[in-house]
Write a protein that holds these residues in place. Structure first.
Motif, PDB file in Angstrom:
ATOM      1  N   GLU A  72       1.289   9.673  -6.004  1.00  0.00           N
ATOM      2  CA  GLU A  72       1.753  10.990  -5.572  1.00  0.00           C
ATOM      3  C   GLU A  72       2.804  11.488  -6.449  1.00  0.00           C
ATOM      4  OE1 GLU A  72       1.249  10.948  -0.629  1.00  0.00           O
ATOM      5  OE2 GLU A  72       3.063  10.729  -1.533  1.00  0.00           O
ATOM      6  N   ASN A  73       3.563  10.779  -7.061  1.00  0.00           N
ATOM      7  CA  ASN A  73       4.531  11.129  -7.950  1.00  0.00           C
ATOM      8  C   ASN A  73       3.952  11.115  -9.434  1.00  0.00           C
ATOM      9  OD1 ASN A  73       6.561  11.198  -6.303  1.00  0.00           O
ATOM     10  ND2 ASN A  73       7.225   9.187  -6.400  1.00  0.00           N
ATOM     11  N   GLY A  74       2.627  10.767  -9.719  1.00  0.00           N
ATOM     12  CA  GLY A  74       1.989  10.887 -11.068  1.00  0.00           C
ATOM     13  C   GLY A  74       2.231   9.724 -11.961  1.00  0.00           C
ATOM     14  N   GLY A  75       2.660   8.674 -11.167  1.00  0.00           N
ATOM     15  CA  GLY A  75       2.999   7.413 -11.905  1.00  0.00           C
ATOM     16  C   GLY A  75       2.191   6.487 -11.839  1.00  0.00           C
ATOM     17  N   GLY A  76       1.088   6.675 -11.185  1.00  0.00           N
ATOM     18  CA  GLY A  76       0.186   5.671 -11.097  1.00  0.00           C
ATOM     19  C   GLY A  76      -0.885   5.219 -12.047  1.00  0.00           C
ATOM     20  N   THR A  77      -1.729   4.281 -12.243  1.00  0.00           N
ATOM     21  CA  THR A  77      -2.749   4.048 -13.241  1.00  0.00           C
ATOM     22  C   THR A  77      -4.273   3.952 -12.342  1.00  0.00           C
ATOM     23  OG1 THR A  77      -2.598   1.635 -12.885  1.00  0.00           O
ATOM     24  CG2 THR A  77      -1.100   2.773 -14.644  1.00  0.00           C
ATOM     25  N   GLY A  78      -5.137   3.986 -13.233  1.00  0.00           N
ATOM     26  CA  GLY A  78      -6.593   4.104 -12.604  1.00  0.00           C
ATOM     27  C   GLY A  78      -6.745   2.941 -12.345  1.00  0.00           C
ATOM     28  N   ALA A  79      -7.763   2.551 -11.380  1.00  0.00           N
ATOM     29  CA  ALA A  79      -8.428   1.428 -10.769  1.00  0.00           C
ATOM     30  C   ALA A  79      -9.377   0.881 -11.783  1.00  0.00           C
ATOM     31  CB  ALA A  79      -9.088   1.520  -9.543  1.00  0.00           C
TER      32      ALA A  79
ATOM     33  N   HIS B 113       0.748  -1.052  -0.033  1.00  0.00           N
ATOM     34  CA  HIS B 113       0.149   0.030  -0.049  1.00  0.00           C
ATOM     35  C   HIS B 113       0.726   1.198  -0.072  1.00  0.00           C
ATOM     36  CE1 HIS B 113      -3.912  -1.932   0.346  1.00  0.00           C
ATOM     37  NE2 HIS B 113      -3.530  -2.385   1.331  1.00  0.00           N
ATOM     38  N   GLU B 114       1.950   1.425   0.717  1.00  0.00           N
ATOM     39  CA  GLU B 114       2.769   2.396   1.005  1.00  0.00           C
ATOM     40  C   GLU B 114       3.440   2.660  -0.491  1.00  0.00           C
ATOM     41  OE1 GLU B 114       5.791   2.328   3.964  1.00  0.00           O
ATOM     42  OE2 GLU B 114       6.608   4.000   3.506  1.00  0.00           O
ATOM     43  N   ASN B 115       3.657   1.479  -1.243  1.00  0.00           N
ATOM     44  CA  ASN B 115       4.456   1.810  -2.530  1.00  0.00           C
ATOM     45  C   ASN B 115       3.429   2.352  -3.700  1.00  0.00           C
ATOM     46  OD1 ASN B 115       6.787   0.791  -1.598  1.00  0.00           O
ATOM     47  ND2 ASN B 115       6.482  -1.218  -2.221  1.00  0.00           N
ATOM     48  N   ARG B 116       2.184   2.010  -3.448  1.00  0.00           N
ATOM     49  CA  ARG B 116       1.273   2.371  -4.358  1.00  0.00           C
ATOM     50  C   ARG B 116       0.954   3.995  -4.145  1.00  0.00           C
ATOM     51  NH1 ARG B 116      -3.897  -1.547  -4.545  1.00  0.00           N
ATOM     52  NH2 ARG B 116      -4.322   0.186  -6.343  1.00  0.00           N
ATOM     53  N   ILE B 117       0.907   4.276  -2.849  1.00  0.00           N
ATOM     54  CA  ILE B 117       0.499   5.687  -2.585  1.00  0.00           C
ATOM     55  C   ILE B 117       1.624   6.587  -3.062  1.00  0.00           C
ATOM     56  CG2 ILE B 117       0.337   7.324  -0.630  1.00  0.00           C
ATOM     57  CD1 ILE B 117      -1.068   4.831   1.200  1.00  0.00           C
ATOM     58  N   THR B 118       3.015   5.909  -2.734  1.00  0.00           N
ATOM     59  CA  THR B 118       4.055   6.834  -3.288  1.00  0.00           C
ATOM     60  C   THR B 118       3.809   7.003  -4.731  1.00  0.00           C
ATOM     61  OG1 THR B 118       5.355   6.026  -1.436  1.00  0.00           O
ATOM     62  CG2 THR B 118       6.675   7.145  -3.536  1.00  0.00           C
ATOM     63  N   ALA B 119       3.688   6.024  -5.526  1.00  0.00           N
ATOM     64  CA  ALA B 119       3.555   5.987  -7.068  1.00  0.00           C
ATOM     65  C   ALA B 119       2.429   6.723  -7.435  1.00  0.00           C
ATOM     66  CB  ALA B 119       3.269   4.653  -7.662  1.00  0.00           C
TER      67      ALA B 119
END
Length: 470
Positions: free
Chosen positions: A463-470, A455-461
């Motif tokens: 915040e950095n704009g590198g994540g993908t939508g669910a 969870h902590e890794n996903r939150i960090t990603a």
């Protein structure tokens, strides 16, 4: 002059040896040997074969025992190189197994060393000696004990085969009218002049009584050379052997180096008659040197017609051979206390009463300090309620560790509660109780930790704009 060989069965004259390399080496109180080489010929074949280990060589009436033998062969040519020590060194084959500690006369010490020897050794004392304190004297071979006697009594040794003679310093050697003069009868001089230890005044204290007083008031000796060098004070002599002032005063000059210490080696230009302990006048113009010196070593070539002797002199009250002998004695003493690994031998440690500290008689301490009066504390064993060799609290913990009948270590510590310590402190138990879990499913803490990290890794990603939508 003949060279005689004796192998215990036959005695023959040796011929055809190398006369120019045959050497007699002598050093005061430390060495006396002959060395030479010989090649087998038709004339000396029988005597050549007699030259074996422990055979004896006679030179000018003195016997030497072959201790080092080096045979060589080159084709059909057979040769031997030989070193033989004076026979007096074989006194090391006699041993005194017992020890004594006392104040000795030199005669008493020599009786203790040689009485009962079956090797034919006799002894003689020339001159007078003060008594000397020697502790644990004995349990050694006779040669080692002789070295101790030479040091303790400041004696000089000479030998006539197995008859050993001990000279007081004033009775040793002869004052001659001979002189060595640079560029006259020698042109090779290796000279060392040292004034490091030059002193002209020395004070002596005799036996000290138990109450701290002395057998006589201290005496002071001033050298005649104080006029030349001024007053230079040496360390005082403190020696319990002396109970009379005049004896101490007679002894002090021998302990004072009141002239520059000179040690030199020379090769003379022609054959000279050199004797042990002779005093010669040394004149060495390049250093403006003119002084009396003593022969403390030589290397003679008795069969060579032309090869002159090499001579070592010293005017030092404590010449180099004495210093080397002192190092040897110290080494032997240390070896009795410390083993080859550098550890103190158990046998060297005296067992003392548990509540005692032993010190030498007459030892002085700083005001208010006396180790013999130290109160060494004694600790009893600890209990769960009282301190001892460990604290009571540590004793309680130690008692909870036991070994069962199968040899397994068992830690009998109760589980913690909110009121009592156990496997953890009661404070940590209260903190753990604040973590709540619902349901009946078994919780794997490792899985929980991994999920939290994901969870902590996903939150960090995100915040950095590198994540993908669910």
């Amino acid at each position: 002059m003949d060279l005689i060989v004796n192998n215990g069965i036959d005695e023959e004259i040796l011929v055809d040896f190398n006369v120019d390399d045959f050497a007699e080496d002598w050093e005061k109180n430390s060495a006396w040997s002959v060395s030479f080489s010989v090649t087998k010929t038709n004339k000396n074949a029988y005597t050549f074969n007699m030259l074996q280990q422990e055979a004896m060589i006679k030179l000018e009436g003195q016997w030497f025992v072959i201790k080092q033998l080096e045979p060589t062969a080159s084709g059909r040519v057979l040769s031997k190189s030989i070193t033989a020590n004076h026979i007096y060194f074989t006194c090391q084959d006699h041993r005194q197994y017992n020890q004594k500690s006392q104040t000795w006369s030199i005669d008493d010490a020599l009786h203790w060393t040689f009485d009962g020897n079956k090797l034919g050794f006799t002894w003689e004392v020339v001159g007078s000696f003060e008594k000397a304190q020697m502790d644990n004297f004995g349990d050694a071979n006779a040669l080692s004990m002789v070295e101790t006697i030479l040091s303790s009594f400041n004696a000089v040794l000479d030998a006539n085969n197995k008859h050993i003679i001990f000279y007081a310093p004033g009775s040793w050697g002869q004052v001659t009218n001979n002189q060595f003069r640079y560029l006259y009868n020698t042109d090779t001089v290796n000279c060392q002049i040292d004034t490091t230890n030059l002193k002209t005044v020395i004070r002596g204290y005799g036996k000290q009584n138990d109450d701290g007083t002395y057998a006589f008031p201290f005496v002071t000796y001033k050298s005649p050379y104080v006029v030349q060098w001024g007053e230079r004070h040496a360390d005082p002599i403190r020696d319990d052997r002396f109970t009379k002032a005049d004896s101490m005063l007679a002894y002090l000059p021998s302990q004072l180096q009141d002239k520059p210490a000179v040690t030199l080696s020379i090769t003379v230009k022609r054959k000279e008659e050199i004797n042990k302990g002779d005093h010669w006048l040394l004149i060495y113009e390049p250093m403006n040197f003119d002084t009396d010196v003593e022969v403390i070593g030589y290397k003679k070539y008795p069969f060579s017609k032309y090869k002159p002797p090499e001579v070592t002199f010293s005017n030092d009250a404590k010449d180099m051979t004495g210093i080397l002998s002192s190092f040897n004695r110290v080494g032997k003493t240390v070896s009795r206390v410390v083993d080859k690994s550098g550890n103190v031998k158990t046998s060297a440690i005296a067992r003392l009463p548990d509540n005692k500290v032993s010190v030498g008689t007459g030892t002085k301490f700083s005001p208010g300090y006396d180790p013999t009066q130290l109160d060494i504390p004694h600790y009893s064993l600890a209990t769960p309620t009282s301190d001892g060799l460990m604290a009571a609290a540590d004793k309680q913990k130690l008692d909870l560790i036991v070994v069962d009948g199968n040899g397994n270590v068992v830690v009998n510590i109760s589980l913690a509660t909110a009121q009592n310590d156990g496997l953890m402190s009661k404070e940590d138990f209260v903190k753990l109780g604040r973590i709540l879990f619902t349901g009946t499913e078994t919780i794997d803490l490792q899985t929980v930790l991994q999920t939290l990290q994901d969870h902590e890794n996903r939150i960090t990603a995100l915040e950095n704009g590198g994540g993908t939508g669910a």
